[in-house]
Design a protein around this motif. Structure first.
Motif, mmCIF file in Angstrom:
data_model
loop_
_atom_site.group_PDB
_atom_site.id
_atom_site.type_symbol
_atom_site.label_atom_id
_atom_site.label_comp_id
_atom_site.label_asym_id
_atom_site.label_seq_id
_atom_site.Cartn_x
_atom_site.Cartn_y
_atom_site.Cartn_z
ATOM 1 N N ASP A 255 1.018 -1.185 -0.237
ATOM 2 C CA ASP A 255 -0.218 0.043 -0.068
ATOM 3 C C ASP A 255 0.767 1.232 -0.523
ATOM 4 O O ASP A 255 1.340 1.110 0.824
ATOM 5 C CB ASP A 255 -1.099 0.048 1.569
ATOM 6 N N VAL A 256 0.575 2.042 -0.494
ATOM 7 C CA VAL A 256 1.929 3.084 -1.432
ATOM 8 C C VAL A 256 0.758 4.236 -1.033
ATOM 9 O O VAL A 256 -0.353 4.654 -1.176
ATOM 10 C CB VAL A 256 2.417 3.286 -2.652
ATOM 11 N N VAL A 257 0.946 5.349 -0.422
ATOM 12 C CA VAL A 257 0.647 6.774 -0.384
ATOM 13 C C VAL A 257 1.667 8.210 -1.250
ATOM 14 O O VAL A 257 2.918 7.306 -1.140
ATOM 15 C CB VAL A 257 0.079 6.892 1.075
ATOM 16 N N VAL A 258 1.323 8.765 -1.989
ATOM 17 C CA VAL A 258 1.571 10.229 -2.349
ATOM 18 C C VAL A 258 2.090 10.797 -1.479
ATOM 19 O O VAL A 258 1.170 11.129 -0.406
ATOM 20 C CB VAL A 258 0.481 10.664 -3.530
ATOM 21 N N ALA B 279 12.372 9.995 6.748
ATOM 22 C CA ALA B 279 11.420 10.549 7.444
ATOM 23 C C ALA B 279 9.713 10.064 6.439
ATOM 24 O O ALA B 279 9.057 9.864 6.868
ATOM 25 C CB ALA B 279 11.868 11.791 7.833
ATOM 26 N N ALA B 280 10.014 10.432 5.075
ATOM 27 C CA ALA B 280 8.748 9.876 4.181
ATOM 28 C C ALA B 280 8.072 8.226 4.758
ATOM 29 O O ALA B 280 6.938 8.453 4.368
ATOM 30 C CB ALA B 280 9.504 9.492 2.803
ATOM 31 N N LEU B 281 8.985 7.366 4.778
ATOM 32 C CA LEU B 281 8.301 6.179 5.083
ATOM 33 C C LEU B 281 8.091 5.905 6.319
ATOM 34 O O LEU B 281 6.879 5.134 6.352
ATOM 35 C CB LEU B 281 10.412 4.922 5.012
ATOM 36 N N GLN C 214 0.247 6.990 7.857
ATOM 37 C CA GLN C 214 -0.450 6.941 7.363
ATOM 38 C C GLN C 214 -0.937 5.273 7.031
ATOM 39 O O GLN C 214 -2.728 5.531 5.778
ATOM 40 C CB GLN C 214 -0.681 8.017 6.467
ATOM 41 N N GLY C 215 -1.005 4.251 7.682
ATOM 42 C CA GLY C 215 -1.084 2.836 7.466
ATOM 43 C C GLY C 215 -0.733 2.212 6.171
ATOM 44 O O GLY C 215 -1.232 1.754 6.384
ATOM 45 N N ALA C 216 0.381 3.473 5.378
ATOM 46 C CA ALA C 216 0.821 2.343 4.422
ATOM 47 C C ALA C 216 1.973 1.528 4.493
ATOM 48 O O ALA C 216 2.759 1.521 5.633
ATOM 49 C CB ALA C 216 0.166 3.846 3.369
ATOM 50 N N ASP C 217 2.415 0.553 3.469
ATOM 51 C CA ASP C 217 3.726 0.869 3.815
ATOM 52 C C ASP C 217 4.597 1.382 3.127
ATOM 53 O O ASP C 217 6.614 1.535 3.023
ATOM 54 C CB ASP C 217 3.436 -0.773 2.796
ATOM 55 N N GLU C 218 4.415 1.723 2.366
ATOM 56 C CA GLU C 218 5.425 2.467 1.340
ATOM 57 C C GLU C 218 5.227 4.663 0.652
ATOM 58 O O GLU C 218 3.648 4.701 0.788
ATOM 59 C CB GLU C 218 5.566 1.968 -0.083
ATOM 60 N N ALA C 219 6.071 5.638 0.449
ATOM 61 C CA ALA C 219 5.994 6.556 -0.336
ATOM 62 C C ALA C 219 6.163 6.232 -1.591
ATOM 63 O O ALA C 219 7.275 6.113 -2.070
ATOM 64 C CB ALA C 219 6.189 7.189 0.747
ATOM 65 N N LEU C 220 4.872 7.249 -2.254
ATOM 66 C CA LEU C 220 5.873 7.963 -3.374
ATOM 67 C C LEU C 220 5.686 9.040 -3.836
ATOM 68 O O LEU C 220 5.205 10.155 -3.103
ATOM 69 C CB LEU C 220 4.454 7.506 -4.389
ATOM 70 N N PHE C 221 7.233 10.184 -3.317
ATOM 71 C CA PHE C 221 7.263 11.105 -4.132
ATOM 72 C C PHE C 221 6.520 12.083 -5.104
ATOM 73 O O PHE C 221 6.583 11.325 -6.643
ATOM 74 C CB PHE C 221 8.453 11.445 -4.177
ATOM 75 N N VAL C 222 6.028 13.081 -5.601
ATOM 76 C CA VAL C 222 5.233 13.561 -6.701
ATOM 77 C C VAL C 222 5.615 14.957 -6.602
ATOM 78 O O VAL C 222 5.552 15.657 -5.599
ATOM 79 C CB VAL C 222 3.637 13.525 -5.966
#
Ligand code: PLP
Length: 296
Positions: free
Chosen positions: A143-146, A176-178, A184-192
């Motif tokens: 699960d990834v959040v932006v 820090a992003a991770l 936020q309950g996700a596994d990973e971040a995707l940078f925008v």
């Protein structure tokens, strides 16, 4: 945990400075031996570079691409040029020496050294990876959040001092992003980027399957040129698939047929959701990709 630690001593190399880049002597460290001087600029300022290689049964994946990237990182930071030929032999030997079956990671670090000496500090940590460490992420997805990266997609060319595209030790922002993604309950971040384009994740590259084509963000847009993504594109092209480097909007990622985060040790982790919205996981293709990446 099975782990080997080596010191790469560059003091002698500093005096000789051979034409083909510095080189040094490599010594395996005992568990209680000290490795790092507290005044090292790598520790106090994150001023240095690194590579993390993935290995399988003693074979190092994408060795040439990793060492080429290490050379580019050294150049970006005005660090002495590494001796690629020596490091090639050193990394291959370390991969053979770890006493564990299956996968391992090798982290090779070069710092600016102790302030005032001008001599880089080097070390290498080889860690065995258990067969099930990433099994569920590779199979079931992540699960990834932006998250905002805070700069536009064209910043790298205009501001080389940001060191975008170099693999520096300054990973506090990425970590820090991770942590934020996990909050936020996700596994990973995707940078925008500030202009709305998908860049990369804190420690991996994005590859998206869109209209039958496999697309990734161009390295000129301030991201790290991924060795795993590079090998994946070569594999896909060999399988007759189309590949492309171009900027992707977040909406394009959301509407993709499938998407993955690629990195040297976890390999291909399929996205099963983006900002809570489900994404299709192509189980068969993902397994084929990971088998091929492990078999390199
Ligand atoms: N992007 C960043 C910021 C990374 O730290 C990494 C991993 O090292 C990657 C992408 C993926 O690169 P590679 O496939 O060479 O591990």
């Amino acid at each position: 945990m099975t782990e080997n630690v080596y010191r790469i001593d560059l003091a002698a190399a500093h005096e000789q400075q051979p034409a083909d880049g510095w080189w040094g002597s490599v010594t395996q460290m005992g568990p209680d031996e000290a490795l790092l001087d507290a005044r090292d600029l790598g520790a106090s300022r994150g001023d240095g570079i690194f590579e993390t290689f993935g290995t399988m049964e003693g074979r190092v994946h994408a060795l040439g691409a990793h060492l080429a990237r290490l050379g580019r990182s050294a150049h970006s930071l005005d660090l002495p040029e590494p001796n690629v030929e020596q490091l090639n032999a050193v990394v291959r030997r370390a991969a053979q020496e770890i006493d564990a079956p299956g996968q391992a990671s090798i982290k090779l670090v070069l710092t600016r050294g102790v302030e005032g000496t001008g001599i880089p500090t080097g070390w290498m940590v080889v860690t065995a990876i258990s067969a099930d460490a990433f099994a569920s992420q590779r199979r079931d997805g992540i699960d990834v959040v932006v998250l905002e990266r805070g700069y536009p997609s064209d910043v790298a060319g205009r501001a080389p001092w940001l060191l975008a595209g170099a693999k520096t030790l300054s990973y506090a922002v990425n970590m820090a992003a991770l942590r934020e993604a996990k909050r936020q309950g996700a596994d990973e971040a995707l940078f925008v980027s500030t202009d709305g384009y998908a860049l990369e994740a804190p420690t991996s590259n994005l590859v998206v399957k869109l209209d039958g084509e496999f697309v990734t963000t161009p390295p000129v847009n301030g991201i790290l040129a991924g060795t795993t993504q590079g090998d994946l594109f070569e594999l896909l092209e060999g399988w007759g698939e189309r590949t492309a480097y171009r900027l992707l909007t977040i909406d394009e990622v959301r509407s993709a047929d499938a998407a993955w985060l690629l990195s040297s040790v976890r390999l291909a982790a399929p996205l099963r959701s983006l900002d809570g919205q489900p994404l299709e996981v192509d189980v068969e293709l993902t397994a084929r990709i990971n088998d091929a990446l492990l078999g390199r």
